[in-house]
Motif scaffolding. Structure first.
Motif, mmCIF file in Angstrom:
data_model
loop_
_atom_site.group_PDB
_atom_site.id
_atom_site.type_symbol
_atom_site.label_atom_id
_atom_site.label_comp_id
_atom_site.label_asym_id
_atom_site.label_seq_id
_atom_site.Cartn_x
_atom_site.Cartn_y
_atom_site.Cartn_z
ATOM 1 N N GLY A 127 0.807 -1.154 0.033
ATOM 2 C CA GLY A 127 0.123 0.162 -0.070
ATOM 3 C C GLY A 127 0.771 1.154 0.002
ATOM 4 O O GLY A 127 0.436 2.259 -0.734
ATOM 5 N N THR A 128 1.848 1.246 0.844
ATOM 6 C CA THR A 128 2.862 2.423 0.815
ATOM 7 C C THR A 128 3.442 2.595 -0.600
ATOM 8 O O THR A 128 3.891 3.764 -1.038
ATOM 9 N N LEU A 129 4.097 1.670 -1.329
ATOM 10 C CA LEU A 129 4.401 1.581 -2.604
ATOM 11 C C LEU A 129 3.399 2.171 -3.500
ATOM 12 O O LEU A 129 3.769 3.158 -4.318
ATOM 13 N N LEU A 130 2.146 1.620 -3.366
ATOM 14 C CA LEU A 130 1.116 2.319 -4.405
ATOM 15 C C LEU A 130 0.788 3.740 -4.081
ATOM 16 O O LEU A 130 0.725 4.505 -5.049
ATOM 17 N N ALA A 131 0.857 4.239 -2.634
ATOM 18 C CA ALA A 131 0.480 5.583 -2.446
ATOM 19 C C ALA A 131 1.796 6.417 -2.871
ATOM 20 O O ALA A 131 1.536 7.323 -3.654
ATOM 21 N N ASN A 132 2.917 6.212 -2.778
ATOM 22 C CA ASN A 132 4.059 6.643 -3.536
ATOM 23 C C ASN A 132 3.814 6.685 -5.080
ATOM 24 O O ASN A 132 4.210 7.754 -5.512
ATOM 25 N N LEU A 133 3.643 5.663 -5.636
ATOM 26 C CA LEU A 133 3.616 5.564 -7.242
ATOM 27 C C LEU A 133 2.367 6.609 -7.680
ATOM 28 O O LEU A 133 2.680 7.067 -8.807
ATOM 29 N N TYR A 134 1.215 6.728 -7.189
ATOM 30 C CA TYR A 134 0.230 7.636 -7.457
ATOM 31 C C TYR A 134 0.198 8.858 -6.692
ATOM 32 O O TYR A 134 -0.719 9.586 -6.786
ATOM 33 N N GLN A 135 1.269 8.870 -5.843
ATOM 34 C CA GLN A 135 1.447 10.344 -5.091
ATOM 35 C C GLN A 135 0.000 10.553 -4.416
ATOM 36 O O GLN A 135 -0.336 11.652 -4.456
ATOM 37 N N VAL A 136 -0.280 9.565 -3.528
ATOM 38 C CA VAL A 136 -1.663 10.015 -2.741
ATOM 39 C C VAL A 136 -0.982 9.865 -1.237
ATOM 40 O O VAL A 136 -0.298 9.032 -0.663
ATOM 41 N N ASP A 137 -1.441 10.791 -0.285
ATOM 42 C CA ASP A 137 -1.208 10.985 0.806
ATOM 43 C C ASP A 137 -2.318 10.631 1.858
ATOM 44 O O ASP A 137 -2.148 11.255 3.271
ATOM 45 N N LYS A 138 -3.358 10.209 1.364
ATOM 46 C CA LYS A 138 -4.502 9.924 2.332
ATOM 47 C C LYS A 138 -4.980 8.407 2.218
ATOM 48 O O LYS A 138 -4.627 7.912 1.345
ATOM 49 N N ALA A 139 -5.546 7.873 3.226
ATOM 50 C CA ALA A 139 -6.030 6.760 3.268
ATOM 51 C C ALA A 139 -7.401 6.709 3.697
ATOM 52 O O ALA A 139 -7.806 7.518 4.812
ATOM 53 N N PRO A 140 -8.383 5.740 3.330
ATOM 54 C CA PRO A 140 -7.928 4.882 2.421
ATOM 55 C C PRO A 140 -8.184 5.706 0.885
ATOM 56 O O PRO A 140 -8.496 6.544 0.963
ATOM 57 N N PHE A 141 -7.796 4.755 -0.057
ATOM 58 C CA PHE A 141 -7.904 5.250 -1.452
ATOM 59 C C PHE A 141 -8.128 4.049 -2.369
ATOM 60 O O PHE A 141 -7.841 3.086 -1.957
ATOM 61 N N PHE A 142 -8.553 4.429 -3.435
ATOM 62 C CA PHE A 142 -9.022 3.410 -4.458
ATOM 63 C C PHE A 142 -8.339 3.642 -5.686
ATOM 64 O O PHE A 142 -8.186 4.778 -6.217
ATOM 65 N N ILE A 143 -7.854 2.463 -6.317
ATOM 66 C CA ILE A 143 -7.248 2.536 -7.736
ATOM 67 C C ILE A 143 -8.396 1.775 -8.499
ATOM 68 O O ILE A 143 -8.824 0.527 -8.272
ATOM 69 N N VAL A 144 -8.998 2.652 -9.616
ATOM 70 C CA VAL A 144 -10.052 1.801 -10.414
ATOM 71 C C VAL A 144 -9.144 1.674 -11.816
ATOM 72 O O VAL A 144 -8.964 2.660 -12.345
ATOM 73 N N GLU A 145 -8.859 0.449 -12.148
ATOM 74 C CA GLU A 145 -8.435 0.171 -13.466
ATOM 75 C C GLU A 145 -9.564 -0.282 -14.494
ATOM 76 O O GLU A 145 -10.180 -1.267 -14.269
ATOM 77 N N GLU A 146 -9.621 0.285 -15.705
ATOM 78 C CA GLU A 146 -10.368 -0.095 -16.650
ATOM 79 C C GLU A 146 -9.728 -0.462 -18.027
ATOM 80 O O GLU A 146 -8.691 0.376 -18.261
ATOM 81 N N GLU A 147 -9.982 -1.479 -18.820
ATOM 82 C CA GLU A 147 -9.143 -1.659 -19.785
ATOM 83 C C GLU A 147 -9.288 -0.506 -20.878
ATOM 84 O O GLU A 147 -10.126 0.174 -21.179
ATOM 85 N N GLY A 148 -8.087 -0.521 -21.451
ATOM 86 C CA GLY A 148 -7.692 0.856 -22.065
ATOM 87 C C GLY A 148 -7.636 2.152 -21.425
ATOM 88 O O GLY A 148 -7.615 3.141 -22.343
ATOM 89 N N CYS A 149 -7.793 2.384 -20.337
ATOM 90 C CA CYS A 149 -7.690 3.485 -19.525
ATOM 91 C C CYS A 149 -6.605 3.582 -18.608
ATOM 92 O O CYS A 149 -6.078 2.552 -18.099
ATOM 93 N N GLU A 150 -6.170 4.731 -18.125
ATOM 94 C CA GLU A 150 -5.124 5.193 -17.266
ATOM 95 C C GLU A 150 -5.990 4.828 -15.974
ATOM 96 O O GLU A 150 -7.096 5.122 -15.740
#
Length: 102
Positions: free
Chosen positions: A60-83
């Protein structure tokens, strides 16, 4: 680029929660998880990962750093063909993703 019809898109939702130094979920993470459970939206979350307080190598910390998020919780929504889309506000996730995809 090949276009995939909306009804055939694959969506993956990851919830990143924070575990405090005492081993408990952060208060906001606990509240959001309870809302997900009571609304039935918990079944739409494909993956849960944790950012462990004091552990820079936790997923989770690695993902927070990757996406530059400093709040918890957060959600990553991935869809085919989209960022990936990042949501730090639960109600925005519900309105823009969970209710529309239901």
């Amino acid at each position: 680029m090949k276009t995939v019809p909306r009804e055939n898109w694959i969506m993956k939702i990851t919830m990143v929660k924070k575990i405090m130094a005492d081993g408990n979920l952060c208060k906001k993470c606990q509240e959001v998880q309870e809302r997900l459970e009571s609304s039935g939206h918990i079944n739409r979350i494909d993956q849960f990962v944790t950012a462990v307080d004091g552990d820079p190598d936790s997923t989770g910390t690695l993902l927070a750093n990757l996406y530059q998020v400093d709040k918890a919780p957060f959600f990553i929504v991935e869809e085919e063909g989209c960022e990936p889309a990042i949501y730090t506000i639960y109600f925005k996730l519900v309105k823009e993703v969970l209710e529309k995809a239901a």
